[in-house]
Design an enzyme around this catalytic site. Structure first.
Site, PDB file in Angstrom:
ATOM      1  N   ASN A 147      13.526  -5.329  10.719  1.00 14.62           N
ATOM      2  CA  ASN A 147      13.069  -4.165  10.148  1.00 14.62           C
ATOM      3  C   ASN A 147      12.034  -3.246  10.161  1.00 14.62           C
ATOM      4  O   ASN A 147      11.793  -2.221   9.596  1.00 14.62           O
ATOM      5  CB  ASN A 147      13.393  -4.378   8.381  1.00 14.62           C
ATOM      6  CG  ASN A 147      12.416  -5.148   7.958  1.00 14.62           C
ATOM      7  OD1 ASN A 147      11.473  -5.396   8.569  1.00 14.62           O
ATOM      8  ND2 ASN A 147      12.435  -5.639   6.635  1.00 14.62           N
ATOM      9  N   ARG A 285       1.645  -2.488   2.708  1.00 17.84           N
ATOM     10  CA  ARG A 285       1.490  -3.023   1.423  1.00 17.84           C
ATOM     11  C   ARG A 285       0.651  -2.486   0.505  1.00 17.84           C
ATOM     12  O   ARG A 285      -0.276  -1.834   0.692  1.00 17.84           O
ATOM     13  CB  ARG A 285       1.181  -4.496   1.671  1.00 17.84           C
ATOM     14  CG  ARG A 285       2.035  -5.633   2.379  1.00 17.84           C
ATOM     15  CD  ARG A 285       3.136  -5.903   1.350  1.00 17.84           C
ATOM     16  NE  ARG A 285       4.262  -6.777   2.209  1.00 17.84           N
ATOM     17  CZ  ARG A 285       5.352  -6.312   2.733  1.00 17.84           C
ATOM     18  NH1 ARG A 285       5.715  -5.236   2.857  1.00 17.84           N
ATOM     19  NH2 ARG A 285       6.085  -7.382   3.304  1.00 17.84           N
ATOM     20  N   GLN A 314       5.306  -6.035  -7.475  1.00 17.30           N
ATOM     21  CA  GLN A 314       6.638  -5.594  -7.369  1.00 17.30           C
ATOM     22  C   GLN A 314       7.568  -6.471  -8.120  1.00 17.30           C
ATOM     23  O   GLN A 314       7.245  -7.748  -7.883  1.00 17.30           O
ATOM     24  CB  GLN A 314       6.976  -5.629  -5.864  1.00 17.30           C
ATOM     25  CG  GLN A 314       6.206  -4.627  -5.128  1.00 17.30           C
ATOM     26  CD  GLN A 314       6.779  -4.260  -3.810  1.00 17.30           C
ATOM     27  OE1 GLN A 314       6.302  -3.505  -3.096  1.00 17.30           O
ATOM     28  NE2 GLN A 314       7.917  -4.977  -3.406  1.00 17.30           N
ATOM     29  N   HIS A 333      10.554  -0.406  -3.076  1.00 15.94           N
ATOM     30  CA  HIS A 333      10.316  -0.926  -1.762  1.00 15.94           C
ATOM     31  C   HIS A 333      11.687  -1.005  -1.068  1.00 15.94           C
ATOM     32  O   HIS A 333      12.500  -2.085  -1.451  1.00 15.94           O
ATOM     33  CB  HIS A 333       9.618  -2.135  -1.828  1.00 15.94           C
ATOM     34  CG  HIS A 333       9.365  -2.877  -0.700  1.00 15.94           C
ATOM     35  ND1 HIS A 333       8.425  -3.978  -0.624  1.00 15.94           N
ATOM     36  CD2 HIS A 333       9.431  -2.410   0.598  1.00 15.94           C
ATOM     37  CE1 HIS A 333       8.046  -4.319   0.705  1.00 15.94           C
ATOM     38  NE2 HIS A 333       8.863  -3.383   1.527  1.00 15.94           N
TER      39      HIS A 333
HETATM   40  P1  NDP Z   1       3.215  -6.141  13.699  1.00 13.47           P
HETATM   41  O1  NDP Z   1       2.681  -7.737  13.459  1.00 13.47           O
HETATM   42  O2  NDP Z   1       4.036  -6.059  14.819  1.00 13.47           O
HETATM   43  O3  NDP Z   1       2.156  -5.233  13.519  1.00 13.47           O
HETATM   44  C1  NDP Z   1       1.052  -5.342  12.588  1.00 13.47           C
HETATM   45  C2  NDP Z   1      -0.078  -4.880  13.561  1.00 13.47           C
HETATM   46  O4  NDP Z   1      -1.151  -4.421  12.602  1.00 13.47           O
HETATM   47  C3  NDP Z   1      -0.507  -5.848  14.376  1.00 13.47           C
HETATM   48  O5  NDP Z   1      -0.858  -4.838  15.815  1.00 13.47           O
HETATM   49  C4  NDP Z   1      -1.935  -6.175  13.813  1.00 13.47           C
HETATM   50  O6  NDP Z   1      -2.814  -6.288  14.785  1.00 13.47           O
HETATM   51  C5  NDP Z   1      -2.230  -4.929  13.257  1.00 13.47           C
HETATM   52  N1  NDP Z   1      -3.399  -5.244  12.201  1.00 13.47           N
HETATM   53  C6  NDP Z   1      -3.609  -6.480  11.588  1.00 13.47           C
HETATM   54  N2  NDP Z   1      -4.774  -6.580  11.004  1.00 13.47           N
HETATM   55  C7  NDP Z   1      -5.421  -5.358  11.261  1.00 13.47           C
HETATM   56  C8  NDP Z   1      -6.423  -4.699  10.835  1.00 13.47           C
HETATM   57  N3  NDP Z   1      -7.332  -5.187   9.962  1.00 13.47           N
HETATM   58  N4  NDP Z   1      -6.669  -3.458  11.268  1.00 13.47           N
HETATM   59  C9  NDP Z   1      -5.751  -2.845  12.022  1.00 13.47           C
HETATM   60  N5  NDP Z   1      -4.726  -3.534  12.533  1.00 13.47           N
HETATM   61  C10 NDP Z   1      -4.402  -4.539  12.085  1.00 13.47           C
HETATM   62  O7  NDP Z   1       4.076  -6.208  12.268  1.00 13.47           O
HETATM   63  P2  NDP Z   1       5.239  -4.699  12.026  1.00 13.47           P
HETATM   64  O8  NDP Z   1       4.753  -3.737  12.654  1.00 13.47           O
HETATM   65  O9  NDP Z   1       6.458  -5.320  11.961  1.00 13.47           O
HETATM   66  O10 NDP Z   1       4.940  -4.721  10.281  1.00 13.47           O
HETATM   67  C11 NDP Z   1       3.571  -4.545   9.881  1.00 13.47           C
HETATM   68  C12 NDP Z   1       3.494  -4.747   8.328  1.00 13.47           C
HETATM   69  O11 NDP Z   1       4.642  -3.746   7.884  1.00 13.47           O
HETATM   70  C13 NDP Z   1       4.209  -6.060   7.816  1.00 13.47           C
HETATM   71  O12 NDP Z   1       3.115  -6.905   8.105  1.00 13.47           O
HETATM   72  C14 NDP Z   1       4.520  -5.804   6.316  1.00 13.47           C
HETATM   73  O13 NDP Z   1       3.525  -5.862   5.548  1.00 13.47           O
HETATM   74  C15 NDP Z   1       4.996  -4.196   6.418  1.00 13.47           C
HETATM   75  N6  NDP Z   1       6.347  -4.086   6.545  1.00 13.47           N
HETATM   76  C16 NDP Z   1       6.822  -3.489   5.399  1.00 13.47           C
HETATM   77  C17 NDP Z   1       8.302  -3.122   5.371  1.00 13.47           C
HETATM   78  C18 NDP Z   1       9.116  -2.509   4.309  1.00 13.47           C
HETATM   79  O14 NDP Z   1      10.197  -2.542   3.804  1.00 13.47           O
HETATM   80  N7  NDP Z   1       7.954  -1.348   3.673  1.00 13.47           N
HETATM   81  C19 NDP Z   1       9.366  -3.922   6.450  1.00 13.47           C
HETATM   82  C20 NDP Z   1       8.649  -4.720   7.196  1.00 13.47           C
HETATM   83  C21 NDP Z   1       7.267  -4.624   7.460  1.00 13.47           C
HETATM   84  P3  NDP Z   1      -2.746  -7.522  16.001  1.00 13.47           P
HETATM   85  O15 NDP Z   1      -1.639  -8.157  15.809  1.00 13.47           O
HETATM   86  O16 NDP Z   1      -3.064  -6.813  17.426  1.00 13.47           O
HETATM   87  O17 NDP Z   1      -3.868  -8.534  15.480  1.00 13.47           O
END
Ligand code: NDP
Length: 401
Positions: A147, A285, A314, A333
């Site tokens: 998603n 989140r 939630q 959400h």
């Molecule tokens: P990804 O894992 O593709 O991307 C998350 C990114 O955040 C990665 O590039 C990661 O870095 C980066 N990151 C982690 N920690 C930090 C930090 N301290 N500072 C800056 N960047 C950081 O996941 P998605 O993009 O698919 O999803 C991200 C988040 O969105 C999910 O974990 C979830 O919490 C939320 N989400 C919400 C949904 C909703 O319905 N509202 C649905 C889907 C997701 P790296 O991997 O380079 O370490």
């Protein structure tokens, strides 16, 4: 044979739908970048139907029962007397969606003696105490990418809605008014703005890609820098951390997972670093933003708007300040639970279950915790520790209903 406990959100108040606004879903070939869509051997549902609510059962019942497993589906997830807590004791597998999270705290994990696998039907497994899962050798898996694009569309919608003052303007129409000045006194163009994302993973980079045609200047911060070619392609500037990025942004969008490093990242001090009148959009989140600091910043005018669809806990209690603070564009959400996304994460959940029962490896990109440590996607994006504390408060929603 395994006992599977699946926690899903309630059916619509008017009952489970018998028909839908559209017929079927567009067909996708793969995710951007080439990752394959979920590949279960079969599915027992029609893509486009409501799968994420209790009666939808993620389309899993025929598959699980025909293989001799038992399936308990409930929305009653909070408090010691909840169906979830009562069924947890002998469950081997728990399935839950982040939209209506079955919080697997350390205490609950201690009671769940048989628990071996926790599946997130969606993305973001912070509702599981990952440290406790590691300590107990429980595998945690989610349906990576299912998603991400859905959420990126929601982010763009919310940025436009806030900056252009859409929601109050819509409300004037509903109320029978034609109050142009009231609507436009807080309405701006996105064109020319500086927009930054915290996290440029699947969602964050999809947001950047979608915003580029609006003639804005783009910024990002992430733990790992994007390849130079991607930075060039997106026309985006890297910043080493959120603190050094937010001061130049008119809009900040948060797209990083919740883990100890990001919990409370947007506190009073971080918000104070932002431009006066900036907009903050958080679909990642709720706990990444400090609840009271956000409400205060909207009241003082430090933030011109806040939107998102993620809260803590939630469901949010009826008196959660984000329901009543000024200039917000909150939804429950929902961004990752469109009917389109549901079809993908239901199929992905089925794929993970098939792998589990057939002794085949779960895809690396789906793994968060495995073999007592962060693994796969989890090892890349999360840090060890627990982000579930305080989730007991979710029981207040039910108590006050
Ligand atoms: P990804 O894992 O593709 O991307 C998350 C990114 O955040 C990665 O590039 C990661 O870095 C980066 N990151 C982690 N920690 C930090 C930090 N301290 N500072 C800056 N960047 C950081 O996941 P998605 O993009 O698919 O999803 C991200 C988040 O969105 C999910 O974990 C979830 O919490 C939320 N989400 C919400 C949904 C909703 O319905 N509202 C649905 C889907 C997701 P790296 O991997 O380079 O370490």
């Amino acid at each position: 044979m395994a006992k599977v406990v699946c926690v899903l959100y309630d059916d619509p108040v008017d009952g489970y739908p018998s028909d839908y606004a559209r017929d079927g879903l567009p067909k996708l070939d793969s995710y951007p970048g080439g990752q394959t869509l979920p590949t279960p051997k079969a599915i027992d549902f029609e893509p486009g139907v409501l799968l994420g609510s209790v009666s939808g059962e993620l389309g899993l019942r025929p598959y699980l029962e025909s293989a001799g497993h038992s399936l308990v589906v409930t929305s009653d997830k909070d408090g010691p007397d909840s169906v979830f807590e009562r069924e947890l004791g002998d469950a081997e597998i728990v399935i839950s969606q982040p939209f209506w999270p079955a919080y697997l705290t350390k205490e609950r994990i201690a009671k769940a003696n048989q628990l071996k696998l926790a599946i997130t039907a969606g993305i973001g497994s912070d509702h599981v105490d990952l440290q406790a899962a590691m300590d107990r050798g429980i595998t945690v898996a989610e349906v990576t990418y299912c998603n991400s694009i859905s959420v990126s569309e929601h982010v763009v919608m919310m940025i436009l809605a806030l900056v252009r003052n859409y929601i109050p303007s819509y409300q004037w129409v509903i109320n029978g008014g034609w109050n142009i000045a009231d609507c436009v006194a807080r309405s701006y163009d996105v064109e020319g703005m500086q927009i930054g994302t915290v996290g440029a993973g699947r969602i964050g980079s999809a947001v950047l890609r979608r915003l580029r045609p609006f003639d804005v200047t783009l910024h990002y911060t992430d733990r790992h820098r994007l390849p130079e070619a991607v930075e060039k392609d997106l026309g985006v500037t890297f910043h080493p951390d959120a603190a050094s990025m937010v001061g130049i942004c008119d809009v900040v969008t948060i797209n990083a997972p919740l883990h100890p490093e990001t919990e409370n990242l947007f506190d009073e001090a971080m918000i104070a670093r932002m431009k006066r009148g900036a907009y903050l959009v958080n679909t990642a989140r709720g706990k990444i933003c400090n609840r009271d600091a956000v409400a205060r910043a909207l009241e003082s005018g430090q933030l011109a708007g806040y939107a998102g669809d993620v809260w803590f806990p939630q469901p949010a209690p009826k008196d959660h300040p984000w329901r009543s603070m000024p200039h917000h564009g909150m939804t429950p959400h929902i961004s990752g639970s469109s009917l389109s996304a549901q079809a993908r994460y239901a199929a992905g959940t089925r794929e993970i279950l098939e792998c589990w029962f057939e002794g085949r490896p779960i895809r690396e990109e789906y793994l968060i915790v495995d073999g007592g440590k962060l693994a796969g996607a989890g090892a890349h994006s999360y840090s060890a520790g627990d982000a579930t504390s305080g989730s007991e408060e979710a029981a207040r929603f039910k108590a006050k209903a």
